[in-house]
Design an enzyme around this catalytic site. Sequence first.
Site, mmCIF file in Angstrom:
data_model
loop_
_atom_site.group_PDB
_atom_site.id
_atom_site.type_symbol
_atom_site.label_atom_id
_atom_site.label_comp_id
_atom_site.label_asym_id
_atom_site.label_seq_id
_atom_site.Cartn_x
_atom_site.Cartn_y
_atom_site.Cartn_z
ATOM 1 N N ASP A 55 9.749 8.312 -15.903
ATOM 2 C CA ASP A 55 10.786 9.245 -16.343
ATOM 3 C C ASP A 55 10.654 10.519 -15.515
ATOM 4 O O ASP A 55 9.677 11.258 -15.654
ATOM 5 C CB ASP A 55 10.586 9.539 -17.834
ATOM 6 C CG ASP A 55 11.711 10.375 -18.428
ATOM 7 O OD1 ASP A 55 12.396 11.078 -17.657
ATOM 8 O OD2 ASP A 55 11.892 10.338 -19.664
ATOM 9 N N HIS A 56 11.652 10.770 -14.667
ATOM 10 C CA HIS A 56 11.555 11.893 -13.740
ATOM 11 C C HIS A 56 11.686 13.245 -14.439
ATOM 12 O O HIS A 56 11.445 14.290 -13.830
ATOM 13 C CB HIS A 56 12.631 11.765 -12.658
ATOM 14 C CG HIS A 56 12.217 12.318 -11.332
ATOM 15 N ND1 HIS A 56 11.066 13.057 -11.151
ATOM 16 C CD2 HIS A 56 12.798 12.261 -10.107
ATOM 17 C CE1 HIS A 56 10.956 13.418 -9.890
ATOM 18 N NE2 HIS A 56 12.006 12.948 -9.232
#
Length: 455
Positions: free
Chosen positions: A427-428
């Site tokens: 998850d950036h």
Amino acid sequence: MAELKEARVPDIGDDKDVPVIEVLVKPGDTVSKDQGLVTLESDKATMEVPAPFDGVVREVKVKVGDELSEGSVVALIEPAAEAADKPSAKAEAKPAQKTEEKPESRAEAAPEAKPEPKSEPEPKSGPVQPSTPAMNAGNPHSPPVTFDAEALMPGKVPHASPAVRLFARELGVDLGQVSGSARGGRISKEDVQAYVKSVMAGGGAARTGGGGGGLDLIPWPKVDFAKFGEVERKPLSRIQKLSGANLARNWAMIPHVTQFEDADITEMEAFRKRLGEENKDTKVTPLVFLIKAAVAGLKKFPAFNASLDGDELVLKQYFNIGIAVDTPDGLVVPVIRDADRKGLLDLARELGEISAKARDKKLSSADMQGGCFSISSLGGIGGTAFTPIINAPEVAILGVSRSAMKPVWNGKEFAPRLMLPLSLSYDHRVIDGAAAARFTSYLSQVLGDLRRLLL
């Protein structure tokens, strides 16, 4: 009359109002301890409610379609010792059996056992009609979903069950526009129907605010496949429908990035084979080493052992690893708890047990909860790399493909080494590319030299 004892729903985690999809016994049946009485199917798993002791079923308190929670009474059972002293036990059970199986009861249960319809609800269940122009695929677009960062934070996501989310998607409704009337602001099916009714009364489908912030997708194509050849229609299993909805949500709402790495597992594989020869009663797979390596990585890089909760990041101090298991009905992800406290052989035994439970549909809801990090291994099937979808609310998932012997330069010559492809989706919003590269590099180092687990 002998004393009858109640068989109740045991601990099923946080699930409540779980529907009954199958009644496995009837009055007069003799059951043994742990034999299934009814089958429940939650949003996450299918589970059986077991008999708490040996005996004879005297009364079944539920039918298909009823919703049960922990502590709900399923049946009244006469314990085996008392039933044995009662020669007319079966004769007394007959009237109850007739009552249970009268035609009216079966007629009421049958609709509940059918698969959930994919089309809109029947007119009697609400104001929405399948042929409504506003909802027709050939007419105006479905309401677009706004993908602004504020709306995508977990604390701001509309509160609704997977079934309600599926129903809303089928009608093209953005749940962000619907007000929930149930406890805690939870959105119900009736809320979605009321919203559609209000939109129709207003002359068309509602749209989100201007500025082009929504996806504003064109309708899904409607194709008569039978025009091109013979076809067969097969309904999706409940697990496929629910997991599909979760995967679509996770893919759309989480900014995925995937980092790839190869791990040299030549020495690890040799050790695994020796360990298997020494412990022939336990199947030691490469996955147990991946679990230990993942735990080491989570300890070294705490951001990977976290979850977003509104504007806060929850850093977990426990290490529960979810393992994706392929079953005939679809993909499930049971969780191995406290993996940091278990040795390789302990993990191997637990992995075998939980995988068997998944394939036999014996997983409980509790078996599927509390994961910190997931591993999806396709090594036994094939492939060189893939992009696994994150299992929210986790922030990363490790994909594993099939290992292959490759020539690797050791500084003097090319030597054959067994290389394992790793694919880490993250998850950036929580993890940046540099941290992901360090994490996969560390996993590669640990798998290449297991002595690092002792550091």
